[in-house]
Design an enzyme around this catalytic site. Structure first.
Site, PDB file in Angstrom:
ATOM      1  N   SER A  75      -9.650   1.676   3.130  1.00 13.70           N
ATOM      2  CA  SER A  75      -8.566   2.635   2.226  1.00 13.70           C
ATOM      3  C   SER A  75      -7.806   1.676   1.408  1.00 13.70           C
ATOM      4  O   SER A  75      -7.042   2.145   0.464  1.00 13.70           O
ATOM      5  CB  SER A  75      -7.942   3.700   3.094  1.00 13.70           C
ATOM      6  OG  SER A  75      -7.177   2.863   3.985  1.00 13.70           O
TER       7      SER A  75
ATOM      8  N   LYS B  23       0.893  -1.141   0.025  1.00 16.15           N
ATOM      9  CA  LYS B  23      -0.072  -0.130  -0.084  1.00 16.15           C
ATOM     10  C   LYS B  23       0.901   1.416  -0.024  1.00 16.15           C
ATOM     11  O   LYS B  23       1.934   1.394   0.664  1.00 16.15           O
ATOM     12  CB  LYS B  23      -0.911   0.142   1.230  1.00 16.15           C
ATOM     13  CG  LYS B  23      -1.987   1.091   1.355  1.00 16.15           C
ATOM     14  CD  LYS B  23      -2.728   0.875   2.734  1.00 16.15           C
ATOM     15  CE  LYS B  23      -4.012   1.835   2.686  1.00 16.15           C
ATOM     16  NZ  LYS B  23      -4.719   1.691   4.003  1.00 16.15           N
TER      17      LYS B  23
ATOM     18  N   SER C 222      -9.554  -0.506   7.662  1.00 18.52           N
ATOM     19  CA  SER C 222      -8.999  -0.361   6.109  1.00 18.52           C
ATOM     20  C   SER C 222      -8.554  -1.482   5.396  1.00 18.52           C
ATOM     21  O   SER C 222      -8.187  -1.647   4.353  1.00 18.52           O
ATOM     22  CB  SER C 222      -8.252   0.761   6.250  1.00 18.52           C
ATOM     23  OG  SER C 222      -8.728   1.931   5.964  1.00 18.52           O
TER      24      SER C 222
END
Ligand SMILES: [Zn+2]
Lengths: 489, 486
Positions: free
Chosen positions: B154, B79, B178
């Site tokens: 996210s 990420k 997330s």
């Protein structure tokens, strides 16, 4: 009669001389090329985290214990938030409502006597900010500013006093004793001119008849003054300025003021009304600081003797109270004194020579007891010659000057220059007999009761021996010779 | 089975046995990415050259070194809020456009030391603030099961990359769900360990006391493999926990030995009836397997979202203050310092980030701190105590991961409050600091749905075993076919 009472509290920031910064491994050394002592952590790069430097905690605990504070077993770190280019994370990691230590005391001394005891409200650990170098006078009209983050993250302790001082002089004495105490802990360079010790002074005047709390009085904070002398000057100016306001019936504004050391005046920087809301909150990246009793005790065991104990040591040795304070105030002077007195028993004599003639030379040459070219051993060499009677006091001063210049021993100098006081009684006796023989009328005068005549004769002997004869020896021999002379008649 | 379909465990075993080279693996993965990435857009950066170079290094290792690499040759996506020196790190924000970090996150170093190959950085909601990946400053990411739908967020890019079989595993970060929420939306496994179990050093902070890194994979076993590599104490993170990992393995537990907590607060209002029905099916199934279901209450759950949306923005407002245009990243030129700060931050941050900074700044303001932040922290303590009490009675708590399946683009982006509510089942684990894992529980109208397993602090090994036991029994579904997929 005074219409007000002066109330002064001081906030002192002291940079700790740990090897590494408070939350990263960067060096804390002063004076390096800008931004060379930096890493992602102290630059506030994205994703970095602080790790507490244990050494800084130990140093802070030392300071707290030496200032007789209670060290809390539980304290925590908080973020103090504001935007400024010298603050990389836009928050300073500090301690807000649960500081490391509280409730300490600093006794303040004047000529060796305790004047009063000033309370220490709290001591907390925090990180320093970087430095801005403005290309211009002030940030407002600067052409640009350069940021140096070498200092960012250097450990600081902030020592907040109670508002217990009531004159600029007391503030000076407090700072002096604070610096004395801290200097023996060897935790900071304590150089105000380099910023390793910084002082903000809060000054307010309480009009007679005021019944509210001290905290509610309009307080003026004088920021970042760079010497103890200037703190005193700034406060003196501020007291006078505020007194005039009161006298004219004007309102004193709560504000932050700077100090201009050229003019000796304080000037307005910003009023507290427009001050920041720092939005303190607990630092989530650091666990609370939990200190066990055992750990604090271990630190306590490493503390050097207190300044009180040192005072006692000097006084017991016979040093005058005023001199005690002078020696105490200088770490290396005390080391010098101790070394010299272990080699030479007469502590008073050591003290006198240190603080008068040697100090004069050090001052003239811009040296200190830390950098003195005359070592304790060398000074003792000189004192021994005085003690043995080889040198008179006046001669010793000359020899000391020479020692300072050439860094040779007193013995060598005395030998080279043939400067020894004549102590050989036979040699002196010969000169005395000659003098008596050639000044018979004066001898008669003395014998008929004119004491002054003896002085003249001593003078004559000294003149003939070019001052190298010891006066008390001359005196004694002269009297003996005159007695013999009188008997012969 | 094509190389890109292999999971972490299989790939690493084959590379260690030299049945497959790391280079072949990397090249298969980039072929797959080439075929589907234009449709999914899971990545913000890809670095095939770096990946090939790393693969060669691994292929040239002597056999005795290779056999000690738990993730030998395994391609992994990270990420883009974790720092990498080889690729830019933007956190999905314009304010870090093109930013090159001078250091690697601890997790990145640990992955590479274990033989993994970082192939790229995945898309996310800006600074991990969002539940749909629509708040990325760069582009949106599509759900591989239905490209009209969001992948969740996210960590939407990571979840989509794993679901679209571009990589066998990815790292995500989980502040309020997330990892678990996008895992549920994309039909993959998403694991958030105990707070402090995995170093946050190099994770661009959103809410420091809630953020936790974790893996997204196609199986529980693979999540465990990644977890065991990246977890453990890190001297660079003062909040990382000391002590050994719980790596309990051995035979999977029998359901008759397991007490499953069924909290009533996770099974009512606001939940999509189809999701609720599936949850009940799972519970019934496990009861049939012999598990003991224990009805319980976590009474402070109802305050969780409110507390979360005080604490997280408060910490975020502070963490994001460093993006001021002075030292790195985007700077908007201006006449003076104050205008530079203002325009840089106004231009550099997107609307959701700005909203949270404002919320957080307000919550910490003098005069409001006690009413908001302090009170929220008290709620947090109560929520933690709810869980502590619950785990006295049960081994694990089972809930739906999200109240609904993946929604369509734009459906919630105009209504922040609706968006916030999709975290309702996941935020409590962050507030309490406990581990949680979302595992797939089949499809609803052709899109996946997950269930969430919550365990006691530091008992990751046990939690993973229970989740894996479920995974083995519950029928799996084929992976979605995507765009250029054949
Ligand atoms: Zn540093």
């Amino acid at each position: 009669m005074r219409k007000y009472e002066v109330i002064i509290g001081l906030e002192v920031h002291v940079e700790l001389k740990t090897r590494a910064k408070l939350f990263c491994g960067c060096s804390t050394e002063f004076g390096a090329e800008p931004n060379t002592h930096t890493c992602p952590v102290c630059l506030g790069m994205p994703g970095v985290l602080p790790v507490l430097n244990r050494q800084a905690v130990v140093y802070a605990i030392k300071a707290a214990l030496a200032l007789e504070c209670t060290v809390h077993s539980y304290s925590k770190f908080d973020r103090k938030q504001y935007f400024y280019p010298d603050l990389p994370k836009a928050y300073q990691i500090s301690q807000y409502d649960q500081p490391l230590a509280e409730h300490g005391h600093v006794p303040i001394f004047n000529d060796g006597a305790v004047v009063k005891t000033v309370g220490v409200r709290r001591i907390h650990l925090e990180e320093d900010a970087g430095k801005l170098n403005h290309l211009g006078q002030r940030l407002g009209d600067a052409k640009g500013s350069l940021v140096d983050l070498n200092r960012a993250g250097v450990p600081l302790i902030e020592i907040v006093s109670e508002p217990d001082m009531s004159s600029a002089d007391e503030a000076r004495l407090y700072l002096t004793e604070l610096r004395n105490i801290l200097s023996y802990l060897d935790i900071s360079d304590l150089r105000m001119e380099e910023g390793s010790m910084r002082c903000d002074a809060n000054v307010s005047l309480r009009p007679s008849g005021y019944t509210g709390s001290v905290e509610d009085l309009p307080r003026v904070e004088i920021k970042n003054v760079n010497s103890i002398r200037n703190v005193q000057r700034g406060i003196e100016f501020e007291i006078a300025r505020q007194a005039e306001f009161l006298a004219n019936g004007e309102r004193i504004v709560k504000e932050t003021r700077g100090f201009d050391d050229q003019s000796g005046r304080t000037y307005s920087q910003r009023s507290k009304e427009e001050a920041n809301d720092y939005r303190y909150f607990p630092e989530p990246d650091l666990p609370p600081l939990v200190l066990s009793d055992v750990f604090v005790r271990e630190v306590k065991d490493t503390l050097p003797p207190s300044t009180q104990a040192l005072r006692q040591e000097l006084r017991t040795a016979g040093v005058q109270p005023k001199d005690v304070e002078v020696i105490l105030a200088d770490h290396s002077a005390l080391a010098f004194w101790r070394q010299a007195t272990t080699l030479f028993g007469d502590a008073r004599m050591v003290t006198n020579w240190m603080l008068s003639d040697l100090s004069r030379l050090l001052n003239t040459h811009g040296h200190s007891f830390a950098t003195t070219p005359v070592s304790p051993e060398a000074l003792v060499g000189l004192l021994n010659l005085i003690h043995r009677g080889t040198l008179s006091g006046r001669m010793a001063k000359e020899v000391l000057d020479n020692m300072y210049e050439t860094q040779r021993s007193a013995e060598e100098i005395v030998k080279d220059l043939g400067m020894s006081q004549i102590t050989d009684a036979d040699a002196i006796k010969k000169v005395v007999e000659e003098t008596v023989a050639s000044h018979r009328p004066v001898v008669e005068d003395y014998l008929s009761g004119k004491e002054k005549a003896l002085g003249f004769l001593v003078g004559q002997v000294m003149k003939k021996t070019k001052g190298q004869a010891k006066p008390d020896v001359v005196n004694k021999i002269l009297k003996d010779v005159i007695r013999e002379y009188a008997e012969k008649i | 089975m094509a190389i890109h379909e292999l999971g972490v465990k299989d790939l690493a075993e084959r590379v260690r046995a030299r049945e497959l080279s790391a280079s072949e693996t990397v090249s298969a993965v980039f072929t797959r990415i080439k075929n589907v990435e234009s449709t999914i857009q899971a990545f913000l950066h890809l670095d095939p050259d770096y990946a090939r170079m790393r693969a060669q290094v691994i292929d040239q290792l002597p056999a005795d070194e290779l056999k000690n690499l738990p993730l030998a040759g395994v391609p992994i996506a990270v990420k883009d809020n974790m720092t990498t020196v080889s690729m830019p790190t933007t956190a999905g924000s314009k304010i870090l456009s093109g930013f090159m970090s001078p250091y690697n996150a601890t997790v990145v170093n640990r992955l590479e030391a274990a033989g993994a190959i970082i192939v790229g950085k995945t898309n996310l909601d800006e600074f991990a603030m969002g539940s749909s990946t629509e708040h990325s400053a760069y582009h949106t990411t599509c759900n591989p099961w239905d490209i009209r739908r969001v992948p969740g967020g996210s960590s939407g890019g990571s979840a989509a990359a794993v679901a679209a079989q571009m990589v066998p595993a990815a790292l995500g970060s989980d502040t309020g769900g997330s990892i678990r929420q996008p895992a549920s939306y994309c039909g993959v496994t998403g694991f958030k360990p105990t707070f402090g179990r995995i170093s946050r050093y190099g994770l661009i902070a959103f809410a420091s006391s809630l953020d936790q890194i974790g893996p997204l994979t196609r199986s529980v076993e693979d999540a465990r493999l990644l977890y065991e590599v990246i977890a453990g104490h890190d001297p660079l993170d003062a909040t990382s926990l000391p002590g050994e990992l719980d790596v309990s393995r051995g035979p999977l537990p029998h359901w008759r030995d397991i007490r499953i907590g069924v909290p009533k607060e996770y099974d009512g209002e606001g939940i999509d009836p189809r999701v609720q029905e599936r949850y009940h099916e799972v519970l019934a199934f496990l009861r049939d397997q012999g598990a003991q279901l224990v009805d319980l209450s976590l009474p402070h759950t109802r305050y969780a979202i409110s507390a979360y949306y005080i604490i997280a923005p408060a910490e975020a407002s502070s963490n994001l203050a460093r993006f001021d245009g002075v030292r790195y990243g985007f700077r908007h030129p201006a006449a003076d310092l104050l205008s530079m700060y203002e325009t840089t931050r106004t231009e550099g941050f997107g609307s959701e980030v700005t909203r949270r900074i404002l919320l957080g700044t307000h919550a910490l303001s003098s005069g409001y701190y006690d009413a908001y932040y302090l009170k929220a922290q008290k709620v947090r303590t109560l929520i933690r105590q709810d869980f502590e009490r619950a785990f006295d009675q049960v081994d694990v708590i089972l809930t739906p991961t999200t109240p609904e399946v993946a929604f369509k683009f734009g459906e919630k982006s105009q209504d922040p409050l609706q968006m916030y509510l999709s975290d309702v089942f996941t935020v409590t684990a962050n507030l309490a600091g406990i581990p949680g894992i979302s595992t797939p529980a089949g499809l609803i109208s052709d899109v996946p749905v997950g269930v969430q397993w919550l365990g006691p602090v530091l008992q990751e090994g046990r939690l993973l075993q229970i989740a894996q036991a479920f995974e083995q029994l519950w029928p799996s579904v084929p992976w979605p076919s995507v765009g250029g997929d054949l």
